[in-house]
Design a protein around this motif. Structure first.
Motif, mmCIF file in Angstrom:
data_model
loop_
_atom_site.group_PDB
_atom_site.id
_atom_site.type_symbol
_atom_site.label_atom_id
_atom_site.label_comp_id
_atom_site.label_asym_id
_atom_site.label_seq_id
_atom_site.Cartn_x
_atom_site.Cartn_y
_atom_site.Cartn_z
ATOM 1 N N PRO A 146 0.812 -1.231 0.000
ATOM 2 C CA PRO A 146 0.000 0.000 0.000
ATOM 3 C C PRO A 146 0.838 1.269 0.000
ATOM 4 O O PRO A 146 0.451 2.270 -0.610
ATOM 5 C CB PRO A 146 -0.819 -0.131 1.295
ATOM 6 C CG PRO A 146 -0.863 -1.582 1.582
ATOM 7 C CD PRO A 146 0.462 -2.107 1.128
ATOM 8 N N PHE A 147 1.992 1.237 0.661
ATOM 9 C CA PHE A 147 2.855 2.402 0.670
ATOM 10 C C PHE A 147 3.403 2.686 -0.725
ATOM 11 O O PHE A 147 3.555 3.843 -1.130
ATOM 12 C CB PHE A 147 3.997 2.198 1.661
ATOM 13 C CG PHE A 147 4.881 3.403 1.828
ATOM 14 C CD1 PHE A 147 4.364 4.609 2.283
ATOM 15 C CD2 PHE A 147 6.229 3.331 1.531
ATOM 16 C CE1 PHE A 147 5.178 5.726 2.442
ATOM 17 C CE2 PHE A 147 7.050 4.441 1.682
ATOM 18 C CZ PHE A 147 6.515 5.639 2.140
ATOM 19 N N LEU A 148 3.682 1.622 -1.480
ATOM 20 C CA LEU A 148 4.134 1.805 -2.854
ATOM 21 C C LEU A 148 3.048 2.454 -3.700
ATOM 22 O O LEU A 148 3.317 3.313 -4.541
ATOM 23 C CB LEU A 148 4.549 0.458 -3.455
ATOM 24 C CG LEU A 148 5.775 -0.217 -2.840
ATOM 25 C CD1 LEU A 148 5.999 -1.585 -3.466
ATOM 26 C CD2 LEU A 148 7.011 0.644 -3.006
ATOM 27 N N PHE A 149 1.796 2.049 -3.485
ATOM 28 C CA PHE A 149 0.688 2.664 -4.221
ATOM 29 C C PHE A 149 0.504 4.120 -3.790
ATOM 30 O O PHE A 149 0.119 4.972 -4.609
ATOM 31 C CB PHE A 149 -0.596 1.872 -4.007
ATOM 32 C CG PHE A 149 -0.646 0.589 -4.789
ATOM 33 C CD1 PHE A 149 -0.583 0.606 -6.172
ATOM 34 C CD2 PHE A 149 -0.748 -0.629 -4.149
ATOM 35 C CE1 PHE A 149 -0.616 -0.576 -6.906
ATOM 36 C CE2 PHE A 149 -0.788 -1.818 -4.873
ATOM 37 C CZ PHE A 149 -0.722 -1.782 -6.259
ATOM 38 N N LEU A 150 0.774 4.420 -2.523
ATOM 39 C CA LEU A 150 0.678 5.804 -2.064
ATOM 40 C C LEU A 150 1.706 6.675 -2.778
ATOM 41 O O LEU A 150 1.399 7.790 -3.223
ATOM 42 C CB LEU A 150 0.894 5.862 -0.549
ATOM 43 C CG LEU A 150 0.863 7.265 0.081
ATOM 44 C CD1 LEU A 150 -0.512 7.902 -0.100
ATOM 45 C CD2 LEU A 150 1.227 7.193 1.555
ATOM 46 N N ILE A 151 2.932 6.162 -2.912
ATOM 47 C CA ILE A 151 3.954 6.913 -3.633
ATOM 48 C C ILE A 151 3.563 7.049 -5.099
ATOM 49 O O ILE A 151 3.774 8.093 -5.731
ATOM 50 C CB ILE A 151 5.330 6.239 -3.494
ATOM 51 C CG1 ILE A 151 5.763 6.242 -2.027
ATOM 52 C CG2 ILE A 151 6.372 6.941 -4.356
ATOM 53 C CD1 ILE A 151 7.074 5.533 -1.778
ATOM 54 N N GLY A 152 2.958 6.003 -5.650
ATOM 55 C CA GLY A 152 2.474 6.093 -7.020
ATOM 56 C C GLY A 152 1.466 7.213 -7.188
ATOM 57 O O GLY A 152 1.461 7.930 -8.197
ATOM 58 N N ALA A 153 0.605 7.395 -6.175
ATOM 59 C CA ALA A 153 -0.378 8.479 -6.214
ATOM 60 C C ALA A 153 0.286 9.843 -6.173
ATOM 61 O O ALA A 153 -0.268 10.831 -6.663
ATOM 62 C CB ALA A 153 -1.359 8.337 -5.042
ATOM 63 N N VAL A 154 1.497 9.910 -5.617
ATOM 64 C CA VAL A 154 2.246 11.163 -5.606
ATOM 65 C C VAL A 154 2.630 11.572 -7.027
ATOM 66 O O VAL A 154 2.624 12.754 -7.389
ATOM 67 C CB VAL A 154 3.514 11.020 -4.733
ATOM 68 C CG1 VAL A 154 4.452 12.210 -4.932
ATOM 69 C CG2 VAL A 154 3.134 10.888 -3.263
ATOM 70 N N PHE A 155 2.946 10.591 -7.859
ATOM 71 C CA PHE A 155 3.425 10.897 -9.203
ATOM 72 C C PHE A 155 2.299 11.151 -10.205
ATOM 73 O O PHE A 155 2.546 11.754 -11.254
ATOM 74 C CB PHE A 155 4.322 9.764 -9.706
ATOM 75 C CG PHE A 155 5.698 9.801 -9.121
ATOM 76 C CD1 PHE A 155 6.632 10.730 -9.567
ATOM 77 C CD2 PHE A 155 6.069 8.923 -8.115
ATOM 78 C CE1 PHE A 155 7.899 10.787 -9.028
ATOM 79 C CE2 PHE A 155 7.345 8.964 -7.572
ATOM 80 C CZ PHE A 155 8.262 9.906 -8.027
ATOM 81 N N GLY A 203 -4.018 -2.282 9.585
ATOM 82 C CA GLY A 203 -3.123 -2.336 10.745
ATOM 83 C C GLY A 203 -2.680 -0.959 11.193
ATOM 84 O O GLY A 203 -3.473 -0.028 11.333
ATOM 85 N N THR A 204 -1.357 -0.795 11.358
ATOM 86 C CA THR A 204 -0.821 0.452 11.900
ATOM 87 C C THR A 204 -1.018 1.638 10.957
ATOM 88 O O THR A 204 -0.991 2.784 11.403
ATOM 89 C CB THR A 204 0.682 0.296 12.197
ATOM 90 O OG1 THR A 204 1.346 -0.115 10.989
ATOM 91 C CG2 THR A 204 0.912 -0.746 13.281
ATOM 92 N N GLY A 205 -1.199 1.369 9.681
ATOM 93 C CA GLY A 205 -1.385 2.471 8.736
ATOM 94 C C GLY A 205 -2.833 2.845 8.510
ATOM 95 O O GLY A 205 -3.129 3.712 7.682
ATOM 96 N N ALA A 206 -3.747 2.201 9.238
ATOM 97 C CA ALA A 206 -5.171 2.443 9.009
ATOM 98 C C ALA A 206 -5.571 3.884 9.315
ATOM 99 O O ALA A 206 -6.585 4.372 8.803
ATOM 100 C CB ALA A 206 -5.998 1.476 9.852
ATOM 101 N N GLY A 207 -4.793 4.569 10.146
ATOM 102 C CA GLY A 207 -5.118 5.944 10.479
ATOM 103 C C GLY A 207 -5.114 6.851 9.263
ATOM 104 O O GLY A 207 -5.899 7.805 9.191
ATOM 105 N N TRP A 208 -4.219 6.581 8.314
ATOM 106 C CA TRP A 208 -4.175 7.375 7.080
ATOM 107 C C TRP A 208 -5.505 7.273 6.341
ATOM 108 O O TRP A 208 -6.103 8.278 5.964
ATOM 109 C CB TRP A 208 -3.024 6.901 6.194
ATOM 110 C CG TRP A 208 -2.974 7.569 4.841
ATOM 111 C CD1 TRP A 208 -3.628 7.176 3.713
ATOM 112 C CD2 TRP A 208 -2.239 8.737 4.484
ATOM 113 N NE1 TRP A 208 -3.345 8.028 2.671
ATOM 114 C CE2 TRP A 208 -2.489 8.996 3.114
ATOM 115 C CE3 TRP A 208 -1.380 9.585 5.176
ATOM 116 C CZ2 TRP A 208 -1.919 10.065 2.431
ATOM 117 C CZ3 TRP A 208 -0.815 10.652 4.494
ATOM 118 C CH2 TRP A 208 -1.082 10.890 3.150
ATOM 119 N N THR A 209 -5.960 6.043 6.131
ATOM 120 C CA THR A 209 -7.214 5.826 5.410
ATOM 121 C C THR A 209 -8.377 6.438 6.172
ATOM 122 O O THR A 209 -9.260 7.078 5.572
ATOM 123 C CB THR A 209 -7.449 4.318 5.214
ATOM 124 O OG1 THR A 209 -6.280 3.723 4.617
ATOM 125 C CG2 THR A 209 -8.654 4.070 4.315
ATOM 126 N N ALA A 210 -8.388 6.269 7.478
ATOM 127 C CA ALA A 210 -9.482 6.801 8.291
ATOM 128 C C ALA A 210 -9.536 8.323 8.231
ATOM 129 O O ALA A 210 -10.623 8.920 8.166
ATOM 130 C CB ALA A 210 -9.335 6.329 9.739
#
Length: 452
Positions: A336-345, A397-404
């Motif tokens: 998911p972090f890789l897809f987040l960086i993809g969204a940056v581009f 998990g620990t990154g769910a706060g971003w989505t929320a």
């Protein structure tokens, strides 16, 4: 001219010319249209695409609707990718050096950092995919294939133009034969409608397909700086990658319909085809080019910080790092972090396309002293925000706060989380429109100087 700027002019080279070791040397122009088609066609043939098809199929609708979404997404995404490839051929510089003309010499370090992170991550992910598929096909432990995949991909990155020639002359035909065979075998089965999983809307399906070609935008010029002309780069990249994207996503959708498979079980479905083991093994070997491309682009991107660094040393370090990560790291949790960086581009593509191809300009400064253009950070950031408000990157998990957090902002603004829009197209549109607004004063001043 800055010492870290390569010349876009074609240099006299032989058929065996290799990529320069540093940015202080001019790039040989050895890739013609056929070579560009072969290289990008191979890069588009990836086992990740048929696996990702489960997120593209439109449940309860005919397969024709899904295939239409695949074609629309591939055309849009590969056209955007082709623009970056053409610019790289025109300027004769790698992708992150190309960003100097957009953001400035030092400000180009920002997208470079993002690209380094995503390239190492995707190189690791590709090695894991290769090893996982090979171990399942041959029923052997995974770790030897991790080591073999990492070693071979790194060796290819040491001689990238030689690898590109092999891909164009030989690997593309092996990949084509394997894909055609799997297509023929899959369509021999009944193809009922799929009702259990898939995209929430037509444009959501298109969005997923767009994301794959656009994810290569920060890498495209690393290879097409070696193209003989912009036309070969544009057509070879967009047609080669676009056609492969259509083929691989469609193959996955057909396999889902024919075998009722889901997720990684698409690979198992293809293995069930007569002689499917041979065909899948061919695709596993072809998958090496994605890992090689990410390793090589990491090295070339790092040269944007220090032009004289030897790309072979950098590629070796990246290859070792990606291999170790593939052995020890849960790359699936990192996806998911890789897809987040993809969204940056994605919005950066919109900003670049408008400034480079639409608005008038005097030239494209790719020297280390290129002036900073901080105003262009606004449309880039706004496009990223628009992307997340349309479709927040999903973390568990620990990154769910971003989505929320982003989901809460959707509620504040009255945006339906299941809106079904294309986050990529929304992001591109916002970035493009704001870029025009930000650049209008400079554009008017330029026109006055030209006509005075």
């Amino acid at each position: 001219m800055s010492e870290s700027t390569t010349s876009p002019a074609a240099s006299p080279v032989t058929a065996q010319s290799e990529a320069p070791l540093s940015l202080t040397e001019p790039p040989p122009r050895t890739l013609n249209l056929r070579a560009c088609l072969g290289l990008w066609g191979n890069l588009g043939v990836s086992l990740l695409l048929p696996v990702a098809a489960m997120y593209v199929v439109l449940p309860g609708r005919p397969l024709a609707a899904t295939i239409t979404a695949i074609v629309v997404g591939a055309v849009i995404g590969s056209a955007l990718l082709g623009l970056g490839a053409a610019a790289g051929a025109r300027e004769g510089v790698p992708a992150m050096v190309l960003m100097r003309g957009l953001l400035g010499g030092r400000m180009s370090y920002l997208p470079t950092v993002f690209n380094l992170v995503q390239c190492v991550g995707w190189a690791t992910f590709e090695i894991v995919v290769i090893a996982e598929a090979a171990s399942r096909v041959l029923d052997l432990p995974r770790w030897p294939f991790v080591l073999a995949g990492g070693l071979l991909a790194t060796l290819m990155a040491l001689r990238p133009l030689a690898a590109a020639r092999i891909l164009a002359r030989y690997a593309v035909w092996a990949a084509l034969a394997a894909v055609v065979y799997l297509f023929v075998e899959v369509v021999r089965h009944p193809l009922p409608e799929i009702n259990d999983y898939g995209a929430v809307s037509f444009w959501a399906a298109v969005d997923i397909v767009i994301a794959l070609p656009v994810s290569w935008f920060p890498l495209a010029a690393d290879y097409t700086r070696h193209a003989r002309d912009g036309r070969s780069a544009l057509l070879g990249t967009s047609i080669g990658y676009g056609a492969a994207t259509v083929a691989m996503f469609t193959l996955g959708a057909l396999a889902l319909a024919a075998y009722g498979a889901a997720g990684l079980d698409v690979v198992d479905a293809l293995l069930a085809v007569p002689f499917g083991i041979v065909a899948v093994l061919v695709l596993v070997v072809v998958e090496l080019d994605e890992a090689f491309a990410n390793i090589y682009s990491t090295a070339v991107s790092a040269q944007n910080f220090a032009a004289r660094l030897d790309r072979r040393l950098l590629a070796g370090l990246v290859g070792v790092t990606a291999t170790v990560l593939a052995l020890t790291f849960d790359i699936a949790a990192y996806e998911p972090f890789l897809f987040l960086i993809g969204a940056v581009f994605v919005p950066l593509v919109g900003v670049f396309a408008v400034v480079y191809f639409v608005l008038p300009r005097a030239g494209w400064d790719v020297t280390t002293h290129a002036p900073a253009r901080p105003a262009l950070l606004l449309p880039w950031i706004a496009g990223f925000v628009a992307y997340q408000l349309t479709l927040p990157t999903f973390f568990a998990g620990t990154g769910a706060g971003w989505t929320a957090w982003w989901t809460a902002r959707q509620e504040d603004l009255g945006i339906d989380p299941a809106n079904g829009w294309s986050a990529s197209l929304v992001s591109l549109a916002v970035a493009a429109v704001l870029t025009v607004a930000v650049e209008l004063p400079r554009t008017r001043n330029y026109r006055r100087r030209v006509h005075s």
